[in-house]
Design an enzyme around this catalytic site. Sequence first.
Site, short mmCIF file in Angstrom:
data_model
loop_
_atom_site.label_atom_id
_atom_site.label_comp_id
_atom_site.label_asym_id
_atom_site.label_seq_id
_atom_site.Cartn_x
_atom_site.Cartn_y
_atom_site.Cartn_z
N ARG A 199 0.73 -1.19 -0.05
CA ARG A 199 0.08 0.07 -0.13
C ARG A 199 0.85 1.18 0.00
O ARG A 199 1.98 1.41 0.80
CB ARG A 199 -1.03 -0.05 1.18
CG ARG A 199 -1.63 1.44 1.47
CD ARG A 199 -3.01 1.74 0.63
NE ARG A 199 -3.29 2.85 0.73
CZ ARG A 199 -4.46 3.16 1.35
NH1 ARG A 199 -5.03 2.02 2.27
NH2 ARG A 199 -4.95 4.26 1.54
N ARG A 203 -5.40 1.44 -4.88
CA ARG A 203 -4.46 0.71 -3.56
C ARG A 203 -4.55 -0.70 -4.10
O ARG A 203 -5.52 -1.26 -4.48
CB ARG A 203 -5.06 1.05 -2.39
CG ARG A 203 -6.56 1.16 -2.34
CD ARG A 203 -6.95 1.92 -1.24
NE ARG A 203 -6.77 3.43 -1.58
CZ ARG A 203 -7.56 4.28 -0.88
NH1 ARG A 203 -8.57 4.02 -0.08
NH2 ARG A 203 -7.52 5.61 -0.99
N ASP A 233 -6.78 -1.81 1.03
CA ASP A 233 -7.22 -0.85 1.98
C ASP A 233 -8.04 -1.56 3.06
O ASP A 233 -9.04 -2.24 2.83
CB ASP A 233 -8.27 0.06 1.16
CG ASP A 233 -8.76 1.34 2.04
OD1 ASP A 233 -7.97 1.79 2.67
OD2 ASP A 233 -9.80 1.67 1.97
N ASP A 289 -10.17 -0.59 6.81
CA ASP A 289 -10.65 0.58 7.37
C ASP A 289 -11.42 -0.23 8.53
O ASP A 289 -12.29 -0.90 8.30
CB ASP A 289 -11.63 1.28 6.47
CG ASP A 289 -11.14 2.14 5.68
OD1 ASP A 289 -10.08 2.42 5.86
OD2 ASP A 289 -11.71 2.40 4.53
#
Length: 191
Positions: free
Chosen positions: A93, A102, A105, A107
């Site tokens: 990344r 990317r 990712d 989150d």
Amino acid sequence: MDSRGSPLAKGATRAWVGLGANLGQPQTALRQAVHALAALPGTQVLRTSSLYRSAPVDALGPDYLNAVAEIATTLSPHALLAALQTIEQAAGRERPYRNAPRTLDLDLLLYGTQHIATPDLTVPHPRMFERAFVLRPLAELAPQHVPAQALQAVQGQAMARCQGAGWADGFRVSGGKIGKKWLYRPSNKRK
């Protein structure tokens, strides 16, 4: 108890992690990320949502593959965030600009029922209610956390379900072990 009837670790908190990728081999990256999550100290992956394909939001580039993983972890929210960032870095990344394409990712969407607002972490994730690629897979796992009006608000965002919830099952790396580059190792660096 987890989805298989196994007891959760003492003091574990349920958390939901959004997964996305649109460079390289996105499905492989997401599978490896799920297994890297399972390798975190004090962490169990309880379930994964279906896998979705979505157009980039506020960005250019190829379509994303997205999913959500439900985990139980004894890591603190900030330690979990650091672990997610370590997994992202191991996947190559880069952050050249906001919303750049990317390789991976991750989150932190929700951490139990906590509301967190620090300079480096906001939970619930500040943009999750604006994104169908987060809300639809999250609704599969935790519908109680996804208001119907939020789903209605994002229904115009282009996305399609690609595979059912078993997409991350059965992934093996040589020797039946997770590759070393994907294992979480806390950094000795102080910020």
